[in-house]
Write a protein that holds these residues in place. Structure first.
Motif, short mmCIF file in Angstrom:
data_model
loop_
_atom_site.label_atom_id
_atom_site.label_comp_id
_atom_site.label_asym_id
_atom_site.label_seq_id
_atom_site.Cartn_x
_atom_site.Cartn_y
_atom_site.Cartn_z
N PHE A 238 -7.45 -5.11 4.54
CA PHE A 238 -6.42 -4.96 5.57
C PHE A 238 -5.69 -6.27 5.85
O PHE A 238 -4.58 -6.25 6.36
N ASN A 239 -6.29 -7.40 5.52
CA ASN A 239 -5.62 -8.69 5.75
C ASN A 239 -4.81 -9.14 4.55
O ASN A 239 -4.30 -10.26 4.53
N GLY A 240 -4.68 -8.27 3.56
CA GLY A 240 -3.94 -8.65 2.35
C GLY A 240 -2.98 -7.56 1.94
O GLY A 240 -2.77 -6.58 2.67
N PRO A 241 -2.40 -7.72 0.77
CA PRO A 241 -1.46 -6.70 0.28
C PRO A 241 -2.19 -5.41 -0.08
O PRO A 241 -3.40 -5.41 -0.35
N ALA A 242 -1.46 -4.31 -0.08
CA ALA A 242 -2.03 -3.02 -0.48
C ALA A 242 -2.44 -3.09 -1.95
O ALA A 242 -1.82 -3.79 -2.74
N VAL A 243 -3.52 -2.41 -2.28
CA VAL A 243 -3.93 -2.27 -3.67
C VAL A 243 -3.49 -0.89 -4.14
O VAL A 243 -3.26 0.00 -3.33
N ASP A 244 -3.39 -0.72 -5.46
CA ASP A 244 -2.97 0.59 -5.95
C ASP A 244 -3.92 1.12 -7.00
O ASP A 244 -4.64 0.36 -7.65
N PHE A 245 -3.94 2.43 -7.12
CA PHE A 245 -4.74 3.11 -8.14
C PHE A 245 -4.05 4.43 -8.42
O PHE A 245 -3.24 4.92 -7.63
N VAL A 246 -4.36 5.00 -9.58
CA VAL A 246 -3.88 6.33 -9.93
C VAL A 246 -5.03 7.30 -9.66
O VAL A 246 -6.16 7.05 -10.08
N VAL A 247 -4.74 8.38 -8.94
CA VAL A 247 -5.77 9.37 -8.63
C VAL A 247 -6.45 9.80 -9.93
O VAL A 247 -5.78 10.15 -10.90
N GLY A 248 -7.77 9.71 -9.94
CA GLY A 248 -8.55 10.13 -11.10
C GLY A 248 -8.79 9.04 -12.13
O GLY A 248 -9.45 9.29 -13.14
N ASP A 249 -8.31 7.81 -11.89
CA ASP A 249 -8.49 6.76 -12.90
C ASP A 249 -9.86 6.10 -12.84
O ASP A 249 -10.18 5.22 -13.63
N GLY A 250 -10.69 6.50 -11.86
CA GLY A 250 -12.05 5.97 -11.77
C GLY A 250 -12.19 4.74 -10.91
O GLY A 250 -13.30 4.26 -10.69
N SER A 251 -11.09 4.20 -10.38
CA SER A 251 -11.21 2.99 -9.57
C SER A 251 -11.67 3.31 -8.14
O SER A 251 -12.15 2.42 -7.44
N LEU A 252 -11.54 4.55 -7.73
CA LEU A 252 -12.02 4.97 -6.41
C LEU A 252 -12.95 6.15 -6.63
O LEU A 252 -12.65 7.04 -7.43
N LEU A 253 -14.09 6.15 -5.95
CA LEU A 253 -15.03 7.26 -6.10
C LEU A 253 -14.36 8.57 -5.71
O LEU A 253 -13.60 8.63 -4.74
N PRO A 254 -14.64 9.66 -6.45
CA PRO A 254 -14.02 10.96 -6.15
C PRO A 254 -14.21 11.40 -4.70
O PRO A 254 -13.30 11.99 -4.10
N GLY A 255 -15.36 11.09 -4.11
CA GLY A 255 -15.61 11.47 -2.72
C GLY A 255 -14.69 10.77 -1.73
O GLY A 255 -14.41 11.29 -0.65
N PHE A 256 -14.21 9.58 -2.09
CA PHE A 256 -13.23 8.87 -1.26
C PHE A 256 -11.83 9.39 -1.57
O PHE A 256 -11.04 9.63 -0.68
N GLU A 257 -11.54 9.58 -2.86
CA GLU A 257 -10.22 10.07 -3.28
C GLU A 257 -9.86 11.39 -2.62
O GLU A 257 -8.76 11.54 -2.12
N ARG A 258 -10.80 12.35 -2.66
CA ARG A 258 -10.53 13.69 -2.12
C ARG A 258 -10.08 13.65 -0.67
O ARG A 258 -9.26 14.46 -0.25
#
Length: 150
Positions: free
Chosen positions: A31-51
């Protein structure tokens, strides 16, 4: 100008987030920095968080309680291994909670935490450190765009 769409399959999401434990202690935050990005389903975020992000749009904020089953899983007793003390260098003074990086079968690194030891054996827990924990996932969506946009 970016095309703003809700979070769904085939979207690139720019966000700020934090992860906190049941007692409120923060594990990770950007929150103290720039936004990060990911593509849904690319594996960088756990599916339980993505959903939990699905349907959210730019500018929205939310907080979710994520149970272990949707976060880092439940601890597995099979992930606690006994390793011979001789495998560790003699000059290493072991303490409970000490983390080591071990080579896995594929040649990657696998972190493990010492949970007990004696003169002959060292018990190492290879479960994720957040296994079994309910995580509070706070998020602020900055931008959502089709994944192929750019």
């Amino acid at each position: 100008m970016p095309i703003d769409v809700p979070v769904s399959e085939n979207t690139r999401v720019f966000l700020n987030f934090s992860l906190a434990l049941e007692d409120g202690s923060e594990v990770d935050s950007n929150f103290n920095g720039p936004a990060v990005d990911f593509v849904v389903g690319d594996g960088s975020l756990l599916p339980g968080f993505e959903r939990r992000l699905f349907g959210m749009s730019a500018g929205e904020e939310a907080s979710f309680e994520v149970p272990p089953e949707d976060a880092f899983g439940q601890p597995n007793v099979n992930n606690v291994q006994k390793i011979k003390r001789a495998e560790f260098e003699d000059e290493i003074e072991l303490t409970e909670g000490m983390m080591f990086s071990f080579a896995d079968a594929a040649g990657g690194e696998l972190p493990g935490v010492v949970t007990a030891f004696n003169d002959t054996d060292v018990e190492v827990d290879f479960n994720h450190p957040l296994a079994g924990r309910t995580i509070t996932f706070k998020v602020r969506i900055d931008t959502v765009e089709p994944a192929e946009y750019h």
